[in-house]
Design an enzyme around this catalytic site. Structure first.
Site, PDB file in Angstrom:
ATOM      1  N   TRP A  59       0.804  -1.217   0.000  1.00  0.00           N
ATOM      2  CA  TRP A  59       0.000   0.000   0.000  1.00  0.00           C
ATOM      3  C   TRP A  59       0.841   1.273   0.000  1.00  0.00           C
ATOM      4  O   TRP A  59       0.326   2.353  -0.254  1.00  0.00           O
ATOM      5  CB  TRP A  59      -0.917   0.045   1.243  1.00  0.00           C
ATOM      6  N   ASN A  60       2.135   1.185   0.343  1.00  0.00           N
ATOM      7  CA  ASN A  60       2.859   2.441   0.620  1.00  0.00           C
ATOM      8  C   ASN A  60       3.176   3.263  -0.630  1.00  0.00           C
ATOM      9  O   ASN A  60       3.192   4.481  -0.587  1.00  0.00           O
ATOM     10  CB  ASN A  60       4.097   2.206   1.483  1.00  0.00           C
ATOM     11  N   GLU A  92      14.452  -4.369  -9.792  1.00  0.00           N
ATOM     12  CA  GLU A  92      13.442  -3.643 -10.576  1.00  0.00           C
ATOM     13  C   GLU A  92      14.054  -2.343 -11.068  1.00  0.00           C
ATOM     14  O   GLU A  92      14.654  -1.607 -10.277  1.00  0.00           O
ATOM     15  CB  GLU A  92      12.202  -3.374  -9.712  1.00  0.00           C
ATOM     16  N   GLU A 142      11.722  -2.495  11.352  1.00  0.00           N
ATOM     17  CA  GLU A 142      11.345  -1.362  10.496  1.00  0.00           C
ATOM     18  C   GLU A 142      10.414  -0.451  11.278  1.00  0.00           C
ATOM     19  O   GLU A 142       9.390  -0.912  11.782  1.00  0.00           O
ATOM     20  CB  GLU A 142      10.545  -1.879   9.293  1.00  0.00           C
ATOM     21  N   GLU A 166      10.899  -8.137  -3.300  1.00  0.00           N
ATOM     22  CA  GLU A 166      11.328  -6.803  -2.841  1.00  0.00           C
ATOM     23  C   GLU A 166      10.762  -6.639  -1.440  1.00  0.00           C
ATOM     24  O   GLU A 166       9.585  -6.332  -1.273  1.00  0.00           O
ATOM     25  CB  GLU A 166      10.761  -5.715  -3.772  1.00  0.00           C
ATOM     26  N   SER A 226      16.107   5.748  -5.509  1.00  0.00           N
ATOM     27  CA  SER A 226      15.147   5.235  -6.495  1.00  0.00           C
ATOM     28  C   SER A 226      15.271   5.994  -7.805  1.00  0.00           C
ATOM     29  O   SER A 226      15.325   7.225  -7.806  1.00  0.00           O
ATOM     30  CB  SER A 226      13.724   5.398  -5.962  1.00  0.00           C
ATOM     31  N   PRO A 271      -3.231  -5.739  -5.845  1.00  0.00           N
ATOM     32  CA  PRO A 271      -2.770  -4.620  -5.015  1.00  0.00           C
ATOM     33  C   PRO A 271      -3.099  -4.857  -3.542  1.00  0.00           C
ATOM     34  O   PRO A 271      -3.912  -5.737  -3.224  1.00  0.00           O
ATOM     35  CB  PRO A 271      -3.572  -3.442  -5.562  1.00  0.00           C
TER      36      PRO A 271
HETATM   37  P1  NAD Z   1       2.495  -6.869   3.482  1.00  0.00           P
HETATM   38  O1  NAD Z   1       3.544  -7.918   3.317  1.00  0.00           O
HETATM   39  O2  NAD Z   1       1.597  -6.949   4.648  1.00  0.00           O
HETATM   40  O3  NAD Z   1       1.545  -6.850   2.203  1.00  0.00           O
HETATM   41  C1  NAD Z   1       2.040  -6.706   0.888  1.00  0.00           C
HETATM   42  C2  NAD Z   1       1.066  -7.342  -0.073  1.00  0.00           C
HETATM   43  O4  NAD Z   1       0.997  -8.733   0.197  1.00  0.00           O
HETATM   44  C3  NAD Z   1      -0.364  -6.817   0.022  1.00  0.00           C
HETATM   45  O5  NAD Z   1      -0.933  -6.797  -1.273  1.00  0.00           O
HETATM   46  C4  NAD Z   1      -1.042  -7.868   0.867  1.00  0.00           C
HETATM   47  O6  NAD Z   1      -2.424  -7.925   0.647  1.00  0.00           O
HETATM   48  C5  NAD Z   1      -0.349  -9.125   0.368  1.00  0.00           C
HETATM   49  N1  NAD Z   1      -0.362 -10.247   1.298  1.00  0.00           N
HETATM   50  C6  NAD Z   1      -0.395 -10.221   2.654  1.00  0.00           C
HETATM   51  N2  NAD Z   1      -0.424 -11.487   3.119  1.00  0.00           N
HETATM   52  C7  NAD Z   1      -0.408 -12.319   2.056  1.00  0.00           C
HETATM   53  C8  NAD Z   1      -0.431 -13.734   1.897  1.00  0.00           C
HETATM   54  N3  NAD Z   1      -0.454 -14.553   2.929  1.00  0.00           N
HETATM   55  N4  NAD Z   1      -0.430 -14.245   0.651  1.00  0.00           N
HETATM   56  C9  NAD Z   1      -0.383 -13.443  -0.430  1.00  0.00           C
HETATM   57  N5  NAD Z   1      -0.360 -12.090  -0.329  1.00  0.00           N
HETATM   58  C10 NAD Z   1      -0.371 -11.529   0.891  1.00  0.00           C
HETATM   59  O7  NAD Z   1       3.260  -5.479   3.405  1.00  0.00           O
HETATM   60  P2  NAD Z   1       2.620  -4.010   3.499  1.00  0.00           P
HETATM   61  O8  NAD Z   1       2.333  -3.724   4.918  1.00  0.00           O
HETATM   62  O9  NAD Z   1       1.537  -3.833   2.490  1.00  0.00           O
HETATM   63  O10 NAD Z   1       3.844  -3.154   2.977  1.00  0.00           O
HETATM   64  C11 NAD Z   1       4.879  -2.758   3.796  1.00  0.00           C
HETATM   65  C12 NAD Z   1       6.087  -3.648   3.620  1.00  0.00           C
HETATM   66  O11 NAD Z   1       6.492  -3.638   2.258  1.00  0.00           O
HETATM   67  C13 NAD Z   1       7.281  -3.150   4.403  1.00  0.00           C
HETATM   68  O12 NAD Z   1       7.952  -4.223   5.004  1.00  0.00           O
HETATM   69  C14 NAD Z   1       8.150  -2.513   3.322  1.00  0.00           C
HETATM   70  O13 NAD Z   1       9.509  -2.442   3.653  1.00  0.00           O
HETATM   71  C15 NAD Z   1       7.890  -3.409   2.168  1.00  0.00           C
HETATM   72  N6  NAD Z   1       8.226  -2.732   0.908  1.00  0.00           N
HETATM   73  C16 NAD Z   1       9.325  -3.149   0.212  1.00  0.00           C
HETATM   74  C17 NAD Z   1       9.692  -2.497  -0.959  1.00  0.00           C
HETATM   75  C18 NAD Z   1      10.899  -2.935  -1.736  1.00  0.00           C
HETATM   76  O14 NAD Z   1      10.978  -2.597  -2.919  1.00  0.00           O
HETATM   77  N7  NAD Z   1      11.836  -3.669  -1.166  1.00  0.00           N
HETATM   78  C19 NAD Z   1       8.927  -1.440  -1.424  1.00  0.00           C
HETATM   79  C20 NAD Z   1       7.808  -1.034  -0.701  1.00  0.00           C
HETATM   80  C21 NAD Z   1       7.465  -1.704   0.465  1.00  0.00           C
END
Ligand code: NAD
Length: 435
Positions: free
Chosen positions: A108-109, A416, A339, A208, A399, A133
């Site tokens: 979502w971020n 990416e 984090e 990622e 980035s 998403p």
């Molecule tokens: P999250 O892991 O909770 O969710 C990310 C996505 O995964 C969402 O679409 C969510 O619905 C889905 N998801 C959650 N559980 C799942 C499952 N069991 N099976 C399949 N899909 C599932 O992360 P978040 O809170 O949305 O985002 C924040 C995290 O993302 C932070 O840790 C951040 O560092 C990371 N992030 C990494 C990058 C990168 O490029 N390395 C970029 C942006 C964010």
């Protein structure tokens, strides 16, 4: 719903892989233009969806659309090679072919950019896809899909699935033999679970994941530049970024001055609704995230951290947290391992370069690190010694669509952006020619 989406991606793959590269590029180029034209509407939608100030949403939209422009240009530059083999009689021909139907899961971020970084190279390469998403921000992805449809993406190539029962919907898709690639941006624990699921189909996988970026300030650093860099590295996206500076590791001779200046800048930021004029810092994504930030601050203070500015939940109707700077935070505090994902900057000190590097690398994560120094030899030594996929030297943002974004260790694998980004969507086939 998930099954129909993957079915469509599977059915259209054979056709889309042969879609002329120039036309695949043109879809992306038109989408870049249309995103730019609709930037104001998209920015408002994004701010309403996830809270960041409109100016930040606009910056994300520019960043996001640049991946489409970059990969519009790469679609026509996919090539192979031709060599004479060692005996001199045979020939080696290599070609690049699209991987196949993909599943993309995004956070979502950065609701738009985390999509375009995957969709851009996938379309350029001739792959088809199912995009899931984050449940907090489905609308930005729908708006993006609408733009791609208007720009001529053929039916069935891009399929958006939204759900609040994510695991139930996505696991069967990841285990489905029609799928060839999984790419995920999100937290490390979810990434680990998805890698396990993808083992079934031996999928191509890109991950990622989370970060815990160190921000190093050496005694010879230009402090004005270091504070400017710190503001970007910490406060971009309200601190809710995988690349956010999470640990400020500052030479003991400049730590007081750096912390004082950073606190002054952080304390001057305006907290409020992302749609209000002049607001620099919006609300966090939800109450759970704000509670986590508050808990981490309380823990750091319990461990001896001193609040220089902020430290509290903000007033008003929203998940606000004040921009915060904490001095003298010992590395035993939780925020040095986890984090923060909020507007909080903890500062600790070091005395030697070796100690700085050891502190920086003392984490399971390895996404990005920032280092500020005017000494070229030191900059090179530090860049080489940091266990991260990316390093910013005298800059607080790394980035860039031309650069390979990605991590090592628990921050994942795969890249990416740049020339590397399209390779994630291509297989290399070798043809041996006997003459
Ligand atoms: P999250 O892991 O909770 O969710 C990310 C996505 O995964 C969402 O679409 C969510 O619905 C889905 N998801 C959650 N559980 C799942 C499952 N069991 N099976 C399949 N899909 C599932 O992360 P978040 O809170 O949305 O985002 C924040 C995290 O993302 C932070 O840790 C951040 O560092 C990371 N992030 C990494 C990058 C990168 O490029 N390395 C970029 C942006 C964010």
């Amino acid at each position: 719903m998930g099954d129909a989406a993957l079915g469509a991606a599977h059915e259209t793959f054979q056709e889309f892989r042969n879609h002329p590269p120039r036309e695949r590029g043109d879809i992306l180029r038109r989408a870049y233009d249309l995103i730019t034209e609709r930037a104001d509407d998209l920015a408002l939608l994004m701010t309403i969806e996830m809270g960041k100030p409109v100016a930040e949403s606009k910056a994300e939209i520019t960043y996001a659309s640049n991946f489409f422009r970059w990969y519009a240009e790469e679609a026509v530059r996919i090539d192979g090679r031709y060599t004479v083999n060692e005996t001199g009689v045979g020939r080696v021909l290599t070609m690049k072919q699209p991987v196949g139907p993909c599943v993309f899961i995004t956070p979502w971020n950065f609701p738009l950019a985390m999509g375009t970084r995957k969709i851009g190279p996938a379309i350029a390469a001739g792959c088809t896809m199912v995009v899931k998403p984050a449940s907090q921000t489905p609308l930005s992805m729908y708006a993006l899909a609408q733009i791609l449809v208007e720009c001529g993406v053929p039916d069935g190539v891009l399929n958006v699935v939204t759900t609040s029962s994510t695991a139930d919907v996505m696991e069967p898709l990841i285990r489905d033999p029609r799928l060839r690639k999984l790419t995920f941006t999100g937290s490390t624990p979810v990434g680990r679970a998805l890698v396990e699921q993808s083992a079934q189909g031996l999928l191509r996988v890109s991950m990622e994941l989370g970060g815990n970026a160190p921000f190093l300030v050496f005694d010879d650093a230009d402090l004005d530049r270091a504070v400017d860099g710190a503001m970007l590295a910490k406060m971009r996206n309200i601190g809710e970024a995988c690349t956010a500076a999470n640990r400020f590791i500052v030479h003991e001779s400049v730590a007081d001055e750096f912390s004082r200046r950073l606190a002054e800048r952080m304390g001057g930021l305006k907290l409020g609704r992302g749609t209000d004029d002049g607001v620099n810092v919006g609300p966090l994504i939800d109450g759970r995230q704000r509670d986590k930030v508050a808990e981490l601050v309380a823990d750091a203070v319990d461990h001896g951290g001193r609040v220089l500015t902020g430290g509290n939940r903000g007033d008003g109707d929203g998940y606000f947290f004040e921009p915060t700077v904490l001095a003298d935070v010992p590395t035993s505090a939780r925020m040095f391992r986890e984090e923060i994902f909020g507007p909080v900057a903890p500062v600790t000190t070091f005395s030697t370069d070796d100690q700085a590097l050891a502190l920086a690398n003392d984490t399971e994560y390895g996404l990005v690190a920032y280092a500020f120094t005017r000494d070229l030899a030191r900059a090179v030594r530090v860049a080489e010694g940091l266990e991260t996929g990316m390093v910013g030297i005298n800059q607080g943002v790394v980035s860039n669509p031309a650069a390979p974004f990605g991590g090592v260790k628990a921050s994942g694998f795969g890249r990416e952006g740049g020339a590397e980004g399209i390779e994630e969507y291509l297989e290399t086939k070798y043809v041996g020619l006997a003459l």
